[in-house]
Design an enzyme around this catalytic site. Structure first.
Site, mmCIF file in Angstrom:
data_model
loop_
_atom_site.group_PDB
_atom_site.id
_atom_site.type_symbol
_atom_site.label_atom_id
_atom_site.label_comp_id
_atom_site.label_asym_id
_atom_site.label_seq_id
_atom_site.Cartn_x
_atom_site.Cartn_y
_atom_site.Cartn_z
ATOM 1 N N ASP A 45 0.695 -1.124 -0.084
ATOM 2 C CA ASP A 45 -0.144 -0.006 -0.001
ATOM 3 C C ASP A 45 0.838 1.191 -0.075
ATOM 4 O OD1 ASP A 45 -2.791 0.977 0.714
ATOM 5 O OD2 ASP A 45 -1.233 2.228 1.847
ATOM 6 N N TYR A 50 3.250 9.569 -0.468
ATOM 7 C CA TYR A 50 4.406 9.069 0.381
ATOM 8 C C TYR A 50 5.813 9.584 -0.294
ATOM 9 C CZ TYR A 50 0.302 6.466 2.228
ATOM 10 O OH TYR A 50 -0.958 6.187 2.900
ATOM 11 N N LYS A 75 -2.633 6.012 -4.491
ATOM 12 C CA LYS A 75 -3.550 6.741 -4.072
ATOM 13 C C LYS A 75 -3.528 8.179 -4.846
ATOM 14 C CE LYS A 75 -3.558 4.672 0.356
ATOM 15 N NZ LYS A 75 -1.963 4.427 0.658
ATOM 16 N N HIS A 108 -7.333 9.703 -2.154
ATOM 17 C CA HIS A 108 -6.646 9.690 -1.048
ATOM 18 C C HIS A 108 -7.487 10.342 0.107
ATOM 19 C CE1 HIS A 108 -2.396 9.207 0.931
ATOM 20 N NE2 HIS A 108 -3.268 9.025 1.709
#
Ligand SMILES: NC(=O)c1ccc[n+]([C@@H]2O[C@H](COP(=O)([O-])OP(=O)(O)OC[C@H]3O[C@@H](n4cnc5c(N)ncnc54)[C@H](OP(=O)(O)O)[C@@H]3O)[C@@H](O)[C@H]2O)c1
Length: 281
Positions: A45, A50, A75, A108
Site C-alpha cells: 500500500d 508518500y 492513491k 486519498h
C-alpha cells in the site's frame, strides 16, 4: 502461512494483509519492500503523497516475483482532484511504479472543504481508469458516510474499498457499518495506531496469555473482524512478526475486550476527514 483473500464488489480479490509504506524514506523503500516480499507479503500500500512509489516498483522488481502475483495500491494526491490533473497524476503514478496497471487506485482524501466539495467529478475520473484497465479496482480513502452517500446518489460505481483510520482506539463504527451494508471492503489504516495501542494493559495481558506480541494480537483482532490491514515497519523483525498472525486465533471474549477499548473521536491519531484540507506543495 497463507494470507486470506477478501472478495471485492467488482469481482477482484485482495490479500487481507499487506505492507504499508507511509513514512518510509524513498531511499529505504525498495529494500523494505523486497524484505517484505521475501517474508511472504504480496500486497503493498503506497500513495503519491508518500513520495516512494518509485522505491515500491524497484523493490518489487528486485524480488524477481511476477507482477501478476502482487497486489499494489496507490492513491491520488490532494492537489490533483480536477479531472485533467487526476489523469496526469495517475500517469505519473504508473510511471513511477514502472507498471502498466495498479490493482487498486484510491482518492486519498475527500477534501470536502476544497474544490467546492466536488469529489464526485474526481470519482468519475477514476471510473475512466478502471474502464481502460489501468486500475483493476477503484476505491476511496477517508470517506465519511455522507461522502459515500453522495457517490451512491450521483455515480454508477460503488467504491471497492474505503480505507479509513481504524484500530482499537478508533472503531470508526458508523463508516465501517455503512461500508459493510453497501458491499464496500474496509481497509484499516494505522492498524496498530502507530504503536500507541501496544502498551494498553488489555492488549498486553492477552498477548502474554496467548504467547504472542501485542502487535500480533491487535493485527489478529483486525483479521478476525474482517478488516484489510497493512502495518508499516522498517524493522526487519517487526515486518516478519506482523506477518505471523495466521497460526493462532483469538477467543471471542478477547476480541470483545479489545473492541471495548474504543475511545470514539478521542482515539483518532490522524486528521478528521471532514476538516482535512491539506494540499502538499
Ligand atoms: N489513507 C490514509 O490516509 C492513510 C493514512 C495513514 C496510513 N495509511 C496506510 O496505512 C499504513 C499503516 O499505517 P501507519 O504507518 O500510519 O501506522 P501503523 O502501521 O499502525 O504503525 C506503524 C508504526 O508502528 C511501528 N511498528 C510496526 N510494527 C510494529 C511491531 N510489531 N511492534 C512495535 N512497533 C511496530 C513502526 O515502527 P518501525 O517502522 O520503526 O518499525 C511505526 O512506527 C501506512 O503505511 C499506509 O500504507 C493510510
Amino acid at each position: 502461512m497463507s494470507v486470506p483473500n477478501i472478495e471485492l464488489n467488482d469481482g477482484h480479490s485482495i490479500p487481507q494483509l499487506g505492507f504499508g509504506v507511509f513514512q518510509i524514506d524513498p531511499g529505504d523503500t525498495a529494500p523494505a519492500v523486497t524484505h517484505a516480499l521475501e517474508v511472504g507479503y504480496r500486497h503493498i500500500d503506497t500513495a503519491e503523497m508518500y513520495g516512494n512509489e518509485r522505491g515500491v516498483g524497484e523493490g518489487i522488481r528486485a524480488s524477481g516475483l511476477d507482477r501478476g502475483e502482487l497486489y499494489v495500491t496507490s492513491k491520488l494526491n490532494n492537489g490533483f482532484h480536477r479531472p485533467d490533473d487526476a489523469r496526469r497524476a495517475f500517469d505519473r503514478t504508473l510511471n513511477e511504479l514502472g507498471f502498466e496497471y495498479v490493482d487498486l487506485f484510491l482518492i486519498h482524501w475527500p477534501l470536502p472543504m476544497l474544490y467546492e466539495g466536488d469529489f464526485v467529478t474526481t470519482w468519475k475520473t477514476l471510473e475512466e481508469f478502471r474502464q481502460d484497465g489501468r486500475a483493476r479496482s477503484i476505491g476511496v480513502s477517508n470517506f465519511q458516510v455522507e461522502h459515500l452517500e453522495r457517490l451512491a446518489a450521483e455515480t454508477d460505481t460503488v467504491p471497492a474499498v474505503n480505507q479509513i483510520e481504524l484500530h482499537p482506539y478508533l472503531l470508526n463504527h458508523e463508516v465501517r457499518a455503512y461500508d459493510e451494508e453497501h458491499g464496500i471492503a474496509t481497509e484499516a489504516w494505522s492498524p496498530i495506531a502507530k504503536g500507541q495501542v501496544l502498551d494498553d494493559p488489555v492488549v498486553t495481558e492477552i498477548a502474554d496469555r496467548v504467547g504472542r506480541t501485542a502487535a500480533q494480537v491487535v493485527l489478529r483482532w483486525h483479521i478476525q473482524r474482517g478488516n484489510i490491514v497493512f502495518p508499516k515497519s522498517v524493522t526487519p523483525e517487526r515486518i516478519r512478526e506482523n506477518f505471523e498472525i495466521f497460526d493462532f486465533e483469538l477467543e471471542p471474549a478477547d476480541i470483545e475486550r479489545i473492541t471495548g477499548l474504543d475511545r470514539g473521536e478521542a482515539g483518532r491519531t490522524g486528521p478528521n476527514p471532514d476538516k482535512f484540507a491539506y494540499v502538499p506543495s
